[in-house]
Write a protein that holds these residues in place. Structure first.
Motif, PDB file in Angstrom:
ATOM      1  N   VAL A  24      37.112  36.043  -8.823  1.00  0.00           N
ATOM      2  CA  VAL A  24      35.736  36.125  -8.368  1.00  0.00           C
ATOM      3  C   VAL A  24      35.733  36.785  -7.002  1.00  0.00           C
ATOM      4  N   PRO A  25      35.064  37.930  -6.881  1.00  0.00           N
ATOM      5  CA  PRO A  25      35.034  38.595  -5.572  1.00  0.00           C
ATOM      6  C   PRO A  25      34.233  37.769  -4.573  1.00  0.00           C
ATOM      7  N   PRO A  26      34.558  37.887  -3.286  1.00  0.00           N
ATOM      8  CA  PRO A  26      33.802  37.132  -2.292  1.00  0.00           C
ATOM      9  C   PRO A  26      32.340  37.578  -2.271  1.00  0.00           C
ATOM     10  N   ALA A  27      31.446  36.652  -1.911  1.00  0.00           N
ATOM     11  CA  ALA A  27      30.030  36.981  -1.800  1.00  0.00           C
ATOM     12  C   ALA A  27      29.833  38.052  -0.726  1.00  0.00           C
ATOM     13  N   ARG A  28      30.535  37.910   0.391  1.00  0.00           N
ATOM     14  CA  ARG A  28      30.540  38.897   1.471  1.00  0.00           C
ATOM     15  C   ARG A  28      31.931  38.889   2.085  1.00  0.00           C
ATOM     16  N   PRO A  29      32.366  40.003   2.637  1.00  0.00           N
ATOM     17  CA  PRO A  29      33.666  39.990   3.324  1.00  0.00           C
ATOM     18  C   PRO A  29      33.596  39.021   4.508  1.00  0.00           C
ATOM     19  N   ARG A  30      34.712  38.358   4.765  1.00  0.00           N
ATOM     20  CA  ARG A  30      34.713  37.430   5.881  1.00  0.00           C
ATOM     21  C   ARG A  30      35.934  37.651   6.765  1.00  0.00           C
ATOM     22  N   LYS A  31      35.813  37.233   8.022  1.00  0.00           N
ATOM     23  CA  LYS A  31      36.919  37.318   8.966  1.00  0.00           C
ATOM     24  C   LYS A  31      37.763  36.059   8.822  1.00  0.00           C
ATOM     25  N   LEU A  32      39.060  36.221   8.839  1.00  0.00           N
ATOM     26  CA  LEU A  32      39.957  35.102   8.554  1.00  0.00           C
ATOM     27  C   LEU A  32      40.518  34.416   9.791  1.00  0.00           C
ATOM     28  N   ALA A  33      40.202  34.887  10.980  1.00  0.00           N
ATOM     29  CA  ALA A  33      40.808  34.324  12.187  1.00  0.00           C
ATOM     30  C   ALA A  33      40.415  32.868  12.410  1.00  0.00           C
ATOM     31  N   LYS A  34      39.148  32.513  12.250  1.00  0.00           N
ATOM     32  CA  LYS A  34      38.703  31.150  12.530  1.00  0.00           C
ATOM     33  C   LYS A  34      38.954  30.211  11.353  1.00  0.00           C
ATOM     34  N   VAL A  35      38.679  30.684  10.124  1.00  0.00           N
ATOM     35  CA  VAL A  35      38.886  29.869   8.926  1.00  0.00           C
ATOM     36  C   VAL A  35      39.740  30.688   7.955  1.00  0.00           C
ATOM     37  N   PRO A  36      41.057  30.595   8.096  1.00  0.00           N
ATOM     38  CA  PRO A  36      41.921  31.437   7.262  1.00  0.00           C
ATOM     39  C   PRO A  36      42.011  31.013   5.802  1.00  0.00           C
ATOM     40  N   PHE A  37      41.595  29.786   5.467  1.00  0.00           N
ATOM     41  CA  PHE A  37      41.749  29.295   4.100  1.00  0.00           C
ATOM     42  C   PHE A  37      40.573  28.399   3.757  1.00  0.00           C
ATOM     43  N   VAL A  38      39.878  28.736   2.676  1.00  0.00           N
ATOM     44  CA  VAL A  38      38.761  27.917   2.201  1.00  0.00           C
ATOM     45  C   VAL A  38      38.806  27.907   0.682  1.00  0.00           C
ATOM     46  N   GLU A  39      38.591  26.733   0.089  1.00  0.00           N
ATOM     47  CA  GLU A  39      38.625  26.626  -1.363  1.00  0.00           C
ATOM     48  C   GLU A  39      37.687  25.524  -1.843  1.00  0.00           C
ATOM     49  N   LEU A  40      37.253  25.689  -3.080  1.00  0.00           N
ATOM     50  CA  LEU A  40      36.508  24.658  -3.796  1.00  0.00           C
ATOM     51  C   LEU A  40      37.496  24.101  -4.815  1.00  0.00           C
TER      52      LEU A  40
END
Length: 170
Positions: A24-40
């Motif tokens: 599933v492609p991301p809804a929008r590109p995001r910067k990974l510096a502050k939150v490098p890993f997010v999952e449901l």
């Protein structure tokens, strides 16, 4: 991101029988510096959030689906000092990046919360602080980091067999 069984689209047994999964492609590109890993995953919105004050420290933060209880601790299970009966800045950052990654509708559906127009996701999460272990989430994060260090190769890499063979979603 990989769309897994926790999303309700495919049962767990079907995923285990497949050699490729739907990406599933991301809804929008995001910067990974502050939150490098997010999952449901595991009935939670969970991830790793960088410390704002110490480059060597990260926090493992999570919201539980349904109850909206929340947890935030360092990678070695020390509680976040910003939890004062409401989500700390790490949890807010996690929720905001989840919305960027997956979209508000999908995250709200996963957490089983109604978010009205003009509301933020965090403003609708009325849980309480709980103690959750950080080890499993942090371990998955480290495993994902290890994939970044795999050298380029044209031969198959056994530990990455579950990645799709092309950029197209399966």
């Amino acid at each position: 991101m990989i769309d897994g069984a926790d999303d309700g689209d495919v049962d767990g047994d079907a995923l285990e029988r497949r050699s490729a999964v739907r990406v599933v492609p991301p809804a929008r590109p995001r910067k990974l510096a502050k939150v490098p890993f997010v999952e449901l995953a595991d009935g939670r919105l969970q991830g790793v959030v960088s410390s704002g004050s110490d480059l060597r420290r990260v926090y493992v933060s999570s919201f539980t689906a349904g109850t909206h209880d929340f947890s935030c601790s360092t990678n070695n299970n020390r509680p976040c000092g910003g939890l004062y009966g409401r989500p700390c800045k790490h949890l807010v950052a996690l929720a905001n990046e989840a919305v960027v990654q997956y979209g508000l509708e999908r995250v709200a559906r996963y957490l089983r919360v109604e978010v009205g127009e003009g509301d933020t996701l965090v403003s609708r999460l009325q849980g309480q602080a709980e103690q959750a272990t950080a080890a499993a989430v942090f371990s998955r994060f480290l495993r994902h980091l290890a994939y970044l260090e795999v050298p380029d190769a044209v031969a198959p890499v056994p530990e990455m067999h579950w990645f799709p063979a092309s950029g197209a979603a399966v």
